[in-house]
Design a protein around this motif. Structure first.
Motif, mmCIF file in Angstrom:
data_model
loop_
_atom_site.group_PDB
_atom_site.id
_atom_site.type_symbol
_atom_site.label_atom_id
_atom_site.label_comp_id
_atom_site.label_asym_id
_atom_site.label_seq_id
_atom_site.Cartn_x
_atom_site.Cartn_y
_atom_site.Cartn_z
ATOM 1 N N TRP A 92 0.845 -1.218 -0.060
ATOM 2 C CA TRP A 92 0.018 0.053 0.040
ATOM 3 C C TRP A 92 0.928 1.266 -0.027
ATOM 4 N N THR A 93 0.367 2.232 -0.699
ATOM 5 C CA THR A 93 0.866 3.558 -0.643
ATOM 6 C C THR A 93 0.360 4.102 0.801
ATOM 7 N N PRO A 94 0.966 5.125 1.366
ATOM 8 C CA PRO A 94 0.410 5.930 2.674
ATOM 9 C C PRO A 94 -0.949 6.117 2.217
ATOM 10 N N GLU A 95 -1.429 6.676 1.234
ATOM 11 C CA GLU A 95 -2.896 6.852 0.918
ATOM 12 C C GLU A 95 -3.965 5.797 1.241
ATOM 13 N N GLU A 96 -3.265 4.613 0.410
ATOM 14 C CA GLU A 96 -4.137 3.383 0.496
ATOM 15 C C GLU A 96 -4.186 2.792 2.039
ATOM 16 N N LEU A 97 -2.935 2.954 2.532
ATOM 17 C CA LEU A 97 -2.868 2.555 4.143
ATOM 18 C C LEU A 97 -3.940 3.363 4.895
ATOM 19 N N ILE A 98 -4.059 4.630 4.786
ATOM 20 C CA ILE A 98 -5.151 5.380 5.323
ATOM 21 C C ILE A 98 -6.729 4.863 5.107
ATOM 22 N N ALA A 99 -6.612 4.680 3.772
ATOM 23 C CA ALA A 99 -8.071 4.440 3.184
ATOM 24 C C ALA A 99 -8.677 2.984 3.723
ATOM 25 N N ASN A 100 -7.504 2.063 4.164
ATOM 26 C CA ASN A 100 -7.754 0.694 4.580
ATOM 27 C C ASN A 100 -7.861 0.391 6.058
ATOM 28 N N LEU A 101 -7.469 1.497 6.732
ATOM 29 C CA LEU A 101 -7.697 1.378 8.309
ATOM 30 C C LEU A 101 -9.097 1.459 8.675
ATOM 31 N N PRO A 102 -9.639 0.693 9.551
ATOM 32 C CA PRO A 102 -10.828 1.183 10.183
ATOM 33 C C PRO A 102 -10.865 2.442 10.773
ATOM 34 N N PRO A 103 -12.104 3.075 10.577
ATOM 35 C CA PRO A 103 -11.990 4.357 11.189
ATOM 36 C C PRO A 103 -12.431 4.219 12.640
ATOM 37 N N ASP A 104 -12.880 3.277 13.155
ATOM 38 C CA ASP A 104 -13.122 3.123 14.593
ATOM 39 C C ASP A 104 -12.810 1.787 15.494
ATOM 40 N N GLN A 105 -11.588 1.329 14.940
ATOM 41 C CA GLN A 105 -10.929 0.379 15.481
ATOM 42 C C GLN A 105 -9.496 0.385 15.642
ATOM 43 N N ALA A 106 -8.615 -0.017 16.665
ATOM 44 C CA ALA A 106 -7.365 0.167 16.767
ATOM 45 C C ALA A 106 -6.729 -1.068 15.967
ATOM 46 N N ARG A 107 -5.598 -0.792 15.398
ATOM 47 C CA ARG A 107 -4.728 -2.022 14.742
ATOM 48 C C ARG A 107 -3.228 -1.459 15.016
ATOM 49 N N LEU A 108 -2.664 -2.619 14.744
ATOM 50 C CA LEU A 108 -1.043 -2.369 14.867
ATOM 51 C C LEU A 108 -0.569 -2.725 13.545
ATOM 52 N N LEU A 109 0.512 -1.915 13.028
ATOM 53 C CA LEU A 109 1.096 -2.337 11.803
ATOM 54 C C LEU A 109 2.620 -2.188 11.404
ATOM 55 N N VAL A 110 2.939 -2.869 10.713
ATOM 56 C CA VAL A 110 4.605 -2.745 10.347
ATOM 57 C C VAL A 110 4.442 -2.244 8.955
ATOM 58 N N HIS A 111 5.048 -0.949 8.814
ATOM 59 C CA HIS A 111 5.024 -0.394 7.406
ATOM 60 C C HIS A 111 6.173 0.088 6.868
ATOM 61 N N GLU A 112 6.841 -0.334 5.704
ATOM 62 C CA GLU A 112 7.924 0.068 5.076
ATOM 63 C C GLU A 112 7.767 1.296 4.152
ATOM 64 N N VAL A 113 8.444 2.475 4.433
ATOM 65 C CA VAL A 113 8.357 3.703 3.641
ATOM 66 C C VAL A 113 9.420 4.029 2.902
ATOM 67 N N PRO A 114 9.355 4.102 1.602
ATOM 68 C CA PRO A 114 10.390 4.390 0.621
ATOM 69 C C PRO A 114 10.576 5.976 0.639
ATOM 70 N N TYR A 115 11.745 6.511 0.494
ATOM 71 C CA TYR A 115 12.002 7.721 0.217
ATOM 72 C C TYR A 115 13.278 8.196 -0.050
ATOM 73 N N ALA A 116 13.620 9.217 -0.426
ATOM 74 C CA ALA A 116 14.874 9.954 -0.797
ATOM 75 C C ALA A 116 15.560 10.752 0.087
ATOM 76 N N THR A 117 16.499 10.838 0.446
ATOM 77 C CA THR A 117 17.066 11.944 1.386
ATOM 78 C C THR A 117 17.362 13.208 0.635
ATOM 79 N N GLN A 118 17.799 14.186 1.481
ATOM 80 C CA GLN A 118 17.987 15.444 0.883
ATOM 81 C C GLN A 118 19.110 15.419 -0.333
ATOM 82 N N ALA A 119 19.918 14.546 0.013
ATOM 83 C CA ALA A 119 21.185 14.461 -1.055
ATOM 84 C C ALA A 119 20.874 13.472 -2.349
#
Length: 133
Positions: free
Chosen positions: A45-72
């Motif tokens: 999931w992208t972060p947007e899909e992650l948000i869309a797939n989480l229940p709005p009224d229930q707790a969950r625990l997640l391990v999520h990998e975030v890809p990114y580029a540094t300032q360099a």
């Protein structure tokens, strides 16, 4: 007052391994069922899909990998342990707190821990800022 004994389902370690080793899985969603953390979903999931797939009224625990580029411009990725705890799920907080603590000790190679109560706390720029520290 004693905390409940939380157990990881047998499928959890394998799911965590897939997040770290496979490109087609970047998120594991865990749901507490009684005193056992079960894998509810494995996804890419992208972060947007992650948000869309989480229940709005229930707790969950997640391990999520975030890809990114540094300032360099260097390509990086970071693993985050996220406790999704929306305000409408206050009755879940006491049960999920010890589970979150257990995952923090079990997932020693997941350096970023985050409690998110509203979806904007899971926005990509914020996740990158946390990961890049």
């Amino acid at each position: 007052m004693n905390s409940p004994v939380i157990q990881l389902a047998d499928s959890c370690p394998e799911a965590f391994r897939r997040v770290k080793e496979h490109r087609d899985v970047n998120t594991v969603v865990l749901r507490l069922t009684g005193s056992t953390l079960d894998v509810e979903a494995e996804a890419n999931w992208t972060p947007e899909e992650l948000i869309a797939n989480l229940p709005p009224d229930q707790a969950r625990l997640l391990v999520h990998e975030v890809p990114y580029a540094t300032q360099a411009g260097a390509r990086r990725h970071a693993h985050l342990l996220i406790w999704w705890m929306p305000p409408t799920a206050v009755e879940d907080e006491a049960a999920y707190a010890p589970a979150y603590d257990i995952l923090k000790t079990q997932c020693t190679d997941v350096p970023v821990h985050l409690i998110a109560r509203i979806s904007t706390q899971l926005a990509y720029p914020r996740l990158v800022a946390l990961a890049d520290n």
